[in-house]
Design a protein around this motif. Structure first.
Motif, PDB file in Angstrom:
ATOM      1  N   THR A 480       3.048   0.874  -0.454  1.00 54.58           N
ATOM      2  CA  THR A 480       2.231   0.263  -1.591  1.00 54.58           C
ATOM      3  C   THR A 480       0.756   0.817  -1.126  1.00 54.58           C
ATOM      4  O   THR A 480       0.198   0.888  -0.037  1.00 54.58           O
ATOM      5  CB  THR A 480       2.118  -1.281  -1.759  1.00 54.58           C
ATOM      6  OG1 THR A 480       1.944  -1.986  -0.533  1.00 54.58           O
ATOM      7  CG2 THR A 480       3.676  -1.567  -2.157  1.00 54.58           C
ATOM      8  N   PRO A 481      -0.359   0.908  -2.479  1.00 59.61           N
ATOM      9  CA  PRO A 481      -1.344   1.050  -1.796  1.00 59.61           C
ATOM     10  C   PRO A 481      -2.256  -0.134  -0.882  1.00 59.61           C
ATOM     11  O   PRO A 481      -3.111   0.283  -0.057  1.00 59.61           O
ATOM     12  CB  PRO A 481      -2.265   0.691  -3.422  1.00 59.61           C
ATOM     13  CG  PRO A 481      -1.202   1.283  -4.185  1.00 59.61           C
ATOM     14  CD  PRO A 481       0.083   0.647  -3.506  1.00 59.61           C
ATOM     15  N   GLU A 482      -1.846  -1.395  -0.978  1.00 60.20           N
ATOM     16  CA  GLU A 482      -2.390  -2.306  -0.081  1.00 60.20           C
ATOM     17  C   GLU A 482      -1.889  -1.860   1.234  1.00 60.20           C
ATOM     18  O   GLU A 482      -2.630  -2.188   2.148  1.00 60.20           O
ATOM     19  CB  GLU A 482      -1.823  -3.905  -0.547  1.00 60.20           C
ATOM     20  CG  GLU A 482      -2.324  -4.004  -1.881  1.00 60.20           C
ATOM     21  CD  GLU A 482      -1.356  -5.344  -2.346  1.00 60.20           C
ATOM     22  OE1 GLU A 482      -2.195  -6.327  -2.696  1.00 60.20           O
ATOM     23  OE2 GLU A 482      -0.184  -5.483  -2.293  1.00 60.20           O
ATOM     24  N   TYR A 483      -0.683  -1.610   1.420  1.00 57.52           N
ATOM     25  CA  TYR A 483      -0.277  -1.314   2.869  1.00 57.52           C
ATOM     26  C   TYR A 483      -0.881  -0.051   3.432  1.00 57.52           C
ATOM     27  O   TYR A 483      -1.389  -0.271   4.584  1.00 57.52           O
ATOM     28  CB  TYR A 483       1.372  -0.956   2.847  1.00 57.52           C
ATOM     29  CG  TYR A 483       1.949  -0.980   3.893  1.00 57.52           C
ATOM     30  CD1 TYR A 483       2.702  -1.938   4.525  1.00 57.52           C
ATOM     31  CD2 TYR A 483       2.073   0.238   4.876  1.00 57.52           C
ATOM     32  CE1 TYR A 483       3.094  -2.007   6.097  1.00 57.52           C
ATOM     33  CE2 TYR A 483       2.764   0.354   5.916  1.00 57.52           C
ATOM     34  CZ  TYR A 483       3.336  -0.991   6.645  1.00 57.52           C
ATOM     35  OH  TYR A 483       3.981  -0.584   7.818  1.00 57.52           O
ATOM     36  N   ALA A 484      -1.003   1.002   2.703  1.00 55.35           N
ATOM     37  CA  ALA A 484      -1.948   2.063   2.916  1.00 55.35           C
ATOM     38  C   ALA A 484      -3.437   1.922   3.450  1.00 55.35           C
ATOM     39  O   ALA A 484      -3.810   2.292   4.393  1.00 55.35           O
ATOM     40  CB  ALA A 484      -1.947   3.100   1.968  1.00 55.35           C
ATOM     41  N   TYR A 485      -3.868   0.905   2.565  1.00 52.62           N
ATOM     42  CA  TYR A 485      -5.389   0.221   2.925  1.00 52.62           C
ATOM     43  C   TYR A 485      -5.390  -0.244   4.173  1.00 52.62           C
ATOM     44  O   TYR A 485      -6.282  -0.027   5.225  1.00 52.62           O
ATOM     45  CB  TYR A 485      -5.842  -0.262   1.665  1.00 52.62           C
ATOM     46  CG  TYR A 485      -7.263  -0.996   1.971  1.00 52.62           C
ATOM     47  CD1 TYR A 485      -8.271  -0.128   2.087  1.00 52.62           C
ATOM     48  CD2 TYR A 485      -7.549  -2.465   1.927  1.00 52.62           C
ATOM     49  CE1 TYR A 485      -9.559  -0.740   2.325  1.00 52.62           C
ATOM     50  CE2 TYR A 485      -8.485  -2.902   2.189  1.00 52.62           C
ATOM     51  CZ  TYR A 485      -9.654  -2.058   2.281  1.00 52.62           C
ATOM     52  OH  TYR A 485     -11.062  -2.674   2.569  1.00 52.62           O
ATOM     53  N   LEU A 486      -4.408  -1.274   4.525  1.00 51.57           N
ATOM     54  CA  LEU A 486      -4.592  -2.203   5.611  1.00 51.57           C
ATOM     55  C   LEU A 486      -4.128  -1.398   6.735  1.00 51.57           C
ATOM     56  O   LEU A 486      -4.627  -1.546   7.884  1.00 51.57           O
ATOM     57  CB  LEU A 486      -3.563  -3.276   5.506  1.00 51.57           C
ATOM     58  CG  LEU A 486      -3.513  -4.273   4.484  1.00 51.57           C
ATOM     59  CD1 LEU A 486      -2.501  -5.139   4.463  1.00 51.57           C
ATOM     60  CD2 LEU A 486      -5.011  -5.041   5.062  1.00 51.57           C
ATOM     61  N   GLN A 487      -3.408  -0.134   6.806  1.00 51.08           N
ATOM     62  CA  GLN A 487      -3.062   0.692   7.830  1.00 51.08           C
ATOM     63  C   GLN A 487      -4.311   1.220   8.344  1.00 51.08           C
ATOM     64  O   GLN A 487      -4.604   1.641   9.567  1.00 51.08           O
ATOM     65  CB  GLN A 487      -2.101   1.906   7.370  1.00 51.08           C
ATOM     66  CG  GLN A 487      -0.610   1.435   7.443  1.00 51.08           C
ATOM     67  CD  GLN A 487       0.121   2.561   7.255  1.00 51.08           C
ATOM     68  OE1 GLN A 487       0.028   3.431   6.498  1.00 51.08           O
ATOM     69  NE2 GLN A 487       1.323   2.652   8.160  1.00 51.08           N
TER      70      GLN A 487
END
Length: 576
Positions: A480-487
């Motif tokens: 998800t975009p959220e997961y990629a951002y948090l990474q």
């Protein structure tokens, strides 16, 4: 239907979850009560709902839907009539082109799927959900009925008003305070067009809208409210009502009802539930008629104290240190609608003491502040920001607030005022704090003057707050975009979101707060300004000097559970 239910029973026997004797007993009970087989099996204690869901999901590949994870769209839900949804225990979840994902208590019921397909003329993609979740989700139909009834009343008023002549221009004076108390009831307040306008304003205030848009389009008037920064359509009115509707608003705003070819601006005040609320009116000639926007200026909502602006403790400490300065210039930056004026007013309120002479020049004066001298720009009379600022400097001010620095002349005067013993507060339209520094130079202000006047910049945006009534914790899924951002920002942690409920109109959000970055001018930054370095270099240096970037402030508030990562990405990064 019975054949399909036996298939469910056969499947459960095949998987070993149910014995043949248990199935036989359940079928006998079904003949007696007419209930769904799955419900009977749960009631008899043979299986749990989760057992049935997992059997259908893993054996037949029917997807399982957790309705608590979805913010149901009332328009999508409305694709299936309520009677049909309740009869088949089915709730539309998501529309994708001509395909409709439907959560069902019995996704093996082919007759129910056929009924849904015929009613919607769409391909039905059945999914399974618990009956408890579906019952809870079906409450959205009640919300839709209430909303439709409310707007149907307005449409009826509009139809009636369309047959009436526009009211006389000699009607209400521009400074009259219009009493809207009781607007939502069967108001006895004269003509239908009067009640229509009163109802629109009252309902907009009720949902905490900041703007009302009336947009003529073809055969209808589209009514939209801006709530928490986003526009949403709330009603459609007949185009034939436009003339009387606009005329009534123009009368209230002290505008010329005969002039329909040029844009106009007006202002009026209403009383609602004992509160005085200001409204600014703007009309614009469009292809199908005049477009009207009413900006709702709720003084009580606007007058937020400094501690209520959403600053993190460390950033608030930085900002309070800046505004305690006896001279220098502080800029608040951000796009239109980012809360800059609210921040300025909160600052002025914090600085307002009997020992200080505070003067503002604004376009327009949003709210009257007791104890502060406020001047409104009047271009027709030759009073612009630059000339007004010159006159203010002859009024022995301690603190000056300039609504906006728009040109080099205003910038020059503001900078010189800040270097001669005055604290100057103003706004600029820039993307970030560092951009404000270079914008002054680009306007033609000499770098040495920027360095000697500017002491700090606050960049801010508004993000929606998670609705406290339906807030839940979740772990972002990989991909998800959220997961990629948090990474990219470090540790993957649990986040929060709103499921959607009646309290937030099924959006998952209610209210807004600010995210900020506070740039304090240092010797290192001043040397970069003197060298005319670009804003990207100044920004990098400011971060190295301790500035928390806007998006990281937002991420911190998302991890606190105040907002969502998707909101931070949308507002601070321009994505998602």
């Amino acid at each position: 239907m019975a054949a399909q239910r036996r298939r469910l029973g056969d499947l459960l026997v095949e998987t070993g979850l149910l014995t043949p004797s248990q199935l036989e007993r359940a079928l006998q009970e079904q003949k007696r009560t007419g209930e769904r087989l799955g419900k009977i099996l749960v009631r008899l204690g043979f299986l749990s709902e989760r057992d049935i869901l997992e059997a259908l999901e893993f054996q037949l590949g029917i997807p399982k839907v957790n309705l608590e994870d979805y913010r149901l769209d009332p328009e999508v839900v409305g694709l299936i009539p309520e009677e049909l949804a309740r009869r088949h225990m089915a709730v539309p979840v998501k529309k994708d082109g001509n395909r409709l994902l439907v959560a069902m208590a019995d996704p093996l019921n082919l007759l129910a799927i056929d009924d849904l397909r015929l009613a919607t003329r769409m391909e039905i993609l059945p999914a399974i959900a618990t009956e408890k979740e579906i019952q809870a989700a079906l409450s959205i139909y009640q919300q839709n009925r209430a909303k439709q009834a409310k707007w149907a009343q307005l449409a009826d008023l509009a139809e009636t008003a369309a047959g009436l002549a526009a009211e006389a221009a000699a009607g209400a004076p521009s400074r009259e305070i219009f009493n809207l108390d009781g607007a939502g009831a069967a108001s006895s307040d004269g003509a239908p067009v009067v009640r229509l306008v009163n109802n629109l304003i009252a309902q907009a205030v009720q949902v905490k809208a900041s703007d009302i848009h009336l947009e003529p389009q073809g055969e209808r008037i589209r009514v939209r409210f801006r709530v928490d920064g986003l526009l949403r359509e709330v009603a459609q009115l007949p185009l034939s009502a436009l003339s009387s509707l606009v005329s009534r608003i123009k009368i209230m705003g002290g505008m010329d009802i005969a002039e329909k070819r040029l844009p106009q601006d007006g202002r009026f005040q209403v009383t609602l539930e004992g509160r005085n609320i200001d409204l600014r009116v703007s009309t614009l000639p469009a292809v199908y008629g005049e477009k009207v926007v009413l900006r709702i200026l709720d003084k009580e909502a606007m007058m937020i104290p400094l501690e209520g602006l959403g600053f993190l403790p460390s950033l608030r400490e930085r900002y309070e240190a800046l505004i305690r300065s006896t001279y220098g210039m502080i800029l608040i930056t951000g796009p239109t609608g980012s809360g800059k004026t609210t921040t300025l007013y909160a600052t002025l309120k914090a600085l307002n003491t009997p020992e200080k002479n505070i003067v503002t020049i604004e376009d327009p004066v949003e709210y009257l502040l007791e104890g502060i001298n406020q001047v409104r720009v009047n271009p027709k009379a030759g009073l612009d920001f630059a000339s007004g600022l010159r006159s203010i400097l002859r009024q022995d001010p301690d603190i000056i607030m300039v609504g906006e620095i728009r040109d080099r002349e205003t910038a020059d005067i503001a900078v010189r005022a800040a270097t001669t013993g005055h604290l100057v507060l103003s706004t600029l339209h820039t993307n970030d704090a560092a951009g404000a520094v270079t914008r002054l130079v680009d306007m033609g202000v000499e770098p040495f003057l920027v360095n000697s006047s500017l002491i700090g910049v606050v960049a801010q945006r508004l993000v929606r707050l998670i609705c406290p009534h339906c807030k839940e914790e979740y772990l972002p899924a990989p991909g998800t975009p959220e997961y990629a951002y948090l990474q990219g920002e470090g540790e993957i942690t649990s986040l929060y979101r709103g499921r959607g409920c009646p309290a937030c109109n099924y959006t998952g959000y209610r209210g807004r707060t600010a995210i900020q970055e506070v740039l304090v001018m240092t010797e290192r930054l001043r040397s970069l300004v003197s060298a005319k370095e670009p804003s990207v270099i100044i920004r990098k240096a400011a971060i190295e000097e301790g500035m928390i970037p806007l998006h990281r402030d937002g991420l911190y508030k998302a991890r606190q559970g105040l907002t969502t990562v998707s909101e931070v990405m949308r507002v601070a990064l321009g994505g998602f």
